[in-house]
Design a protein around this motif. Structure first.
Motif, PDB file in Angstrom:
ATOM      1  N   THR A 129      36.639  33.533  35.904  1.00 52.49           N
ATOM      2  CA  THR A 129      35.800  34.535  35.236  1.00 52.49           C
ATOM      3  C   THR A 129      36.102  35.954  35.695  1.00 52.49           C
ATOM      4  OG1 THR A 129      34.063  34.124  36.880  1.00 52.49           O
ATOM      5  CG2 THR A 129      33.903  32.934  34.794  1.00 52.49           C
ATOM      6  N   GLY A 130      36.716  36.135  36.875  1.00 58.53           N
ATOM      7  CA  GLY A 130      37.009  37.485  37.347  1.00 58.53           C
ATOM      8  C   GLY A 130      38.013  38.197  36.460  1.00 58.53           C
ATOM      9  N   VAL A 131      39.253  37.738  36.447  1.00 58.13           N
ATOM     10  CA  VAL A 131      40.304  38.392  35.661  1.00 58.13           C
ATOM     11  C   VAL A 131      40.025  38.276  34.169  1.00 58.13           C
ATOM     12  CG1 VAL A 131      42.756  38.294  35.038  1.00 58.13           C
ATOM     13  CG2 VAL A 131      42.059  38.160  37.444  1.00 58.13           C
ATOM     14  N   THR A 266      37.167  47.980  37.750  1.00 61.13           N
ATOM     15  CA  THR A 266      37.654  47.345  38.970  1.00 61.13           C
ATOM     16  C   THR A 266      37.649  45.840  38.764  1.00 61.13           C
ATOM     17  OG1 THR A 266      35.509  47.106  40.089  1.00 61.13           O
ATOM     18  CG2 THR A 266      36.653  49.204  40.348  1.00 61.13           C
ATOM     19  N   VAL A 267      38.722  45.210  39.224  1.00 67.50           N
ATOM     20  CA  VAL A 267      38.944  43.777  39.031  1.00 67.50           C
ATOM     21  C   VAL A 267      38.869  43.097  40.401  1.00 67.50           C
ATOM     22  CG1 VAL A 267      40.526  42.043  38.081  1.00 67.50           C
ATOM     23  CG2 VAL A 267      40.457  44.358  37.103  1.00 67.50           C
ATOM     24  N   PRO A 268      38.175  41.969  40.517  1.00 67.30           N
ATOM     25  CA  PRO A 268      38.062  41.313  41.821  1.00 67.30           C
ATOM     26  C   PRO A 268      39.386  40.722  42.296  1.00 67.30           C
ATOM     27  CG  PRO A 268      37.068  39.945  40.124  1.00 67.30           C
ATOM     28  CD  PRO A 268      37.410  41.255  39.480  1.00 67.30           C
ATOM     29  N   ASP A 269      39.400  40.286  43.548  1.00 69.65           N
ATOM     30  CA  ASP A 269      40.578  39.710  44.181  1.00 69.65           C
ATOM     31  C   ASP A 269      41.187  38.623  43.305  1.00 69.65           C
ATOM     32  OD1 ASP A 269      42.455  38.523  45.803  1.00 69.65           O
ATOM     33  OD2 ASP A 269      41.131  38.225  47.515  1.00 69.65           O
ATOM     34  N   PRO A 270      42.423  38.795  42.830  1.00 69.81           N
ATOM     35  CA  PRO A 270      43.023  37.788  41.947  1.00 69.81           C
ATOM     36  C   PRO A 270      43.426  36.510  42.665  1.00 69.81           C
ATOM     37  CG  PRO A 270      44.615  39.494  42.406  1.00 69.81           C
ATOM     38  CD  PRO A 270      43.324  39.947  43.034  1.00 69.81           C
ATOM     39  N   ASN A 271      43.257  36.475  43.986  1.00 72.23           N
ATOM     40  CA  ASN A 271      43.465  35.245  44.733  1.00 72.23           C
ATOM     41  C   ASN A 271      42.217  34.376  44.718  1.00 72.23           C
ATOM     42  OD1 ASN A 271      44.819  33.378  46.359  1.00 72.23           O
ATOM     43  ND2 ASN A 271      44.275  34.412  48.258  1.00 72.23           N
ATOM     44  N   THR A 272      41.177  34.849  44.056  1.00 69.27           N
ATOM     45  CA  THR A 272      39.960  34.070  43.847  1.00 69.27           C
ATOM     46  C   THR A 272      39.703  33.965  42.348  1.00 69.27           C
ATOM     47  OG1 THR A 272      38.512  36.006  43.959  1.00 69.27           O
ATOM     48  CG2 THR A 272      38.993  34.873  46.038  1.00 69.27           C
ATOM     49  N   ASP A 274      36.585  34.153  40.769  1.00 68.83           N
ATOM     50  CA  ASP A 274      35.455  34.898  40.217  1.00 68.83           C
ATOM     51  C   ASP A 274      35.312  36.223  40.955  1.00 68.83           C
ATOM     52  OD1 ASP A 274      34.524  33.993  42.648  1.00 68.83           O
ATOM     53  OD2 ASP A 274      33.184  32.494  41.777  1.00 68.83           O
ATOM     54  N   GLY A 275      34.114  36.769  41.004  1.00 70.16           N
ATOM     55  CA  GLY A 275      33.898  38.069  41.626  1.00 70.16           C
ATOM     56  C   GLY A 275      33.429  39.082  40.599  1.00 70.16           C
ATOM     57  N   ASP A 276      32.927  40.199  41.103  1.00 74.39           N
ATOM     58  CA  ASP A 276      32.347  41.215  40.229  1.00 74.39           C
ATOM     59  C   ASP A 276      33.403  42.070  39.550  1.00 74.39           C
ATOM     60  OD1 ASP A 276      29.780  40.425  40.866  1.00 74.39           O
ATOM     61  OD2 ASP A 276      29.481  41.954  42.408  1.00 74.39           O
ATOM     62  N   VAL A 277      33.225  42.257  38.257  1.00 79.01           N
ATOM     63  CA  VAL A 277      33.999  43.217  37.477  1.00 79.01           C
ATOM     64  C   VAL A 277      33.091  44.415  37.252  1.00 79.01           C
ATOM     65  CG1 VAL A 277      35.182  43.658  35.298  1.00 79.01           C
ATOM     66  CG2 VAL A 277      35.306  41.386  36.352  1.00 79.01           C
ATOM     67  N   ALA A 294      34.058  35.624  30.083  1.00 78.82           N
ATOM     68  CA  ALA A 294      35.250  34.849  29.722  1.00 78.82           C
ATOM     69  C   ALA A 294      35.744  34.128  30.971  1.00 78.82           C
ATOM     70  CB  ALA A 294      36.338  35.771  29.169  1.00 78.82           C
ATOM     71  N   GLY A 295      36.563  33.083  30.754  1.00 76.05           N
ATOM     72  CA  GLY A 295      37.172  32.384  31.875  1.00 76.05           C
ATOM     73  C   GLY A 295      36.527  31.044  32.170  1.00 76.05           C
ATOM     74  N   TYR A 296      37.229  30.248  32.973  1.00 75.71           N
ATOM     75  CA  TYR A 296      36.694  28.969  33.441  1.00 75.71           C
ATOM     76  C   TYR A 296      35.678  29.247  34.547  1.00 75.71           C
ATOM     77  CZ  TYR A 296      40.441  26.545  30.910  1.00 75.71           C
ATOM     78  OH  TYR A 296      41.269  26.043  29.925  1.00 75.71           O
ATOM     79  N   ALA A 297      34.411  28.949  34.289  1.00 78.06           N
ATOM     80  CA  ALA A 297      33.352  29.227  35.250  1.00 78.06           C
ATOM     81  C   ALA A 297      33.391  28.217  36.396  1.00 78.06           C
ATOM     82  CB  ALA A 297      31.992  29.190  34.564  1.00 78.06           C
ATOM     83  N   GLY A 298      33.179  28.694  37.616  1.00 79.36           N
ATOM     84  CA  GLY A 298      33.185  27.808  38.773  1.00 79.36           C
ATOM     85  C   GLY A 298      34.525  27.175  39.038  1.00 79.36           C
TER      86      GLY A 298
END
Length: 365
Positions: A129-131, A266-272, A274-277, A294-298
């Motif tokens: 969900t982050g990216v 701002t985009v969260p750490d792409p090595n994770t 999720d995270g805040d956008v 958007a994205g696969y949650a969890g």
């Protein structure tokens, strides 16, 4: 739905547990075999998983009860294992990078095309969900026309925590080839493929000291540059400044920022996953956190393989070999640019993967 897609895992190091936790118990896939150069390790893993057999690497690559080989070996072995699997008619999904050398990566995709099998490659963190929320915001016009981006990864080096960090400091390793795939795959999702690069790099020291585990205090050689910076020219016209380093202590910079005519994201750490956008619009005074859209949650490691298995004639796998090849060429071109002191135009391109709609965990296959 048919029978579950059968997966054999080669390489049972640290990251394999995260994959197995995601894959075991899913309806779309079934782990049937595991293999490692350490036979005792594969036997121990198989003993924990009902119905999973411990095989040698050669046995697993040729096993008729394996449809896709999940390649979790060290980077230097990625191409060898992938080519072995393809030679036996298996699909391959591997850890990043696709190969340690660009010529080997091309060879893997060419062999797969001839054998009519598919190749997929991590990272799949960019499908979380982050990216994906950030991508949805860019595509919705939240920042206006994207103009430029920054991507920053700074650590003092993985030898501080990894008990066997040797492969991070030999060809195929280094901060760019190790961590760059997360950032560059994200940037392709956000801004599209890269057409040219300019790079510069350096090496802080010739040795590193292992900081944990049974080899703590042992010195290992550094054979690659440990700090790489560069500028990426995206095909759409946007520019990205990139920094990847094993030589710094820390950074306060956002992992990725996208700057447009009317806003900054701002985009969260792409090595994770999720995270805040966060978004600050032109004329605004406060950052606004965007809800996941958007994205696969969890999500967790292995969701890219589930996506790979679910892909059909209507769409390509999102964590595809073609994307991994383009990312690898971008990274090797940055290193070449640094060595040669010139701008390098890329020979590959790639279509941006299909965006991931917001997909709750219970709807993963």
């Amino acid at each position: 739905m048919g029978e579950p897609h059968r997966v054999g895992v080669v390489g049972l190091g640290v990251i394999s547990r995260a994959y197995l936790d995601t894959l075991v118990g899913r309806t779309a896939v079934r782990v049937t075999a595991v293999a490692d150069l350490d036979a005792s390790r594969s036997a121990a893993v198989a003993a924990e998983l009902p119905g999973v057999r411990a095989l040698s690497v050669a046995e697993l690559l040729s096993d008729p009860d394996v449809d896709t080989v999940l390649n979790l070996t060290v980077p230097a072995a990625h191409a060898e294992i992938a080519l072995g699997a393809v030679a036996h008619g298996k699909h391959v999904y591997g850890e990043k990078p696709l190969a340690a050398e660009l010529t080997d990566a091309h060879a893997v995709l060419e062999a797969a095309a001839k054998a009519a099998v598919r190749v997929g490659c991590a990272p799949d963190t960019v499908l979380g969900t982050g990216v994906q929320t950030a991508r949805a915001a860019v595509e919705a016009g939240s920042v206006g026309r994207p103009l430029f981006a920054s991507a920053v990864m700074v650590t003092p080096g993985h030898e501080r925590w990894h008990p066997h960090p040797d492969f991070y400091y030999v060809p195929g390793g280094g901060p760019l080839l190790d961590m760059g795939p997360y950032y560059l795959s994200s940037l392709v999702h956000l801004l599209g493929p890269v057409r040219a690069v300019i790079g510069a790099s350096s090496r802080l020291r010739s040795e590193r000291v292992i900081g944990s585990g049974p080899r703590a205090g042992e010195r290992i050689p550094v054979e690659v540059d440990s700090h790489v910076s560069g500028v990426l020219e995206h095909e759409g016209g946007a520019l990205t400044t990139l920094t990847t380093s094993f030589d710094g202590v820390a950074t306060t910079a956002a992992p990725i920022e996208v700057h447009g005519e009317t806003g900054t994201l701002t985009v969260p750490d792409p090595n994770t996953f999720d995270g805040d956008v966060r978004l600050l619009e032109l004329g605004g005074t406060e950052w606004r956190t965007l809800p996941p859209s958007a994205g696969y949650a969890g999500a967790a490691r292995g969701v890219g393989l589930l996506d790979f298995v679910a892909a059909d004639g209507d769409r390509a796998p999102r964590a595809s070999g073609e994307l991994a090849l383009h990312v690898l060429e971008t990274m090797t071109a940055l290193l070449r640019s640094s060595a040669e002191g010139r701008r390098i135009e890329l020979s590959t391109s790639v279509r941006r993967p299909a965006p991931v709609p917001l997909t709750p965990r219970e709807e993963w296959r």
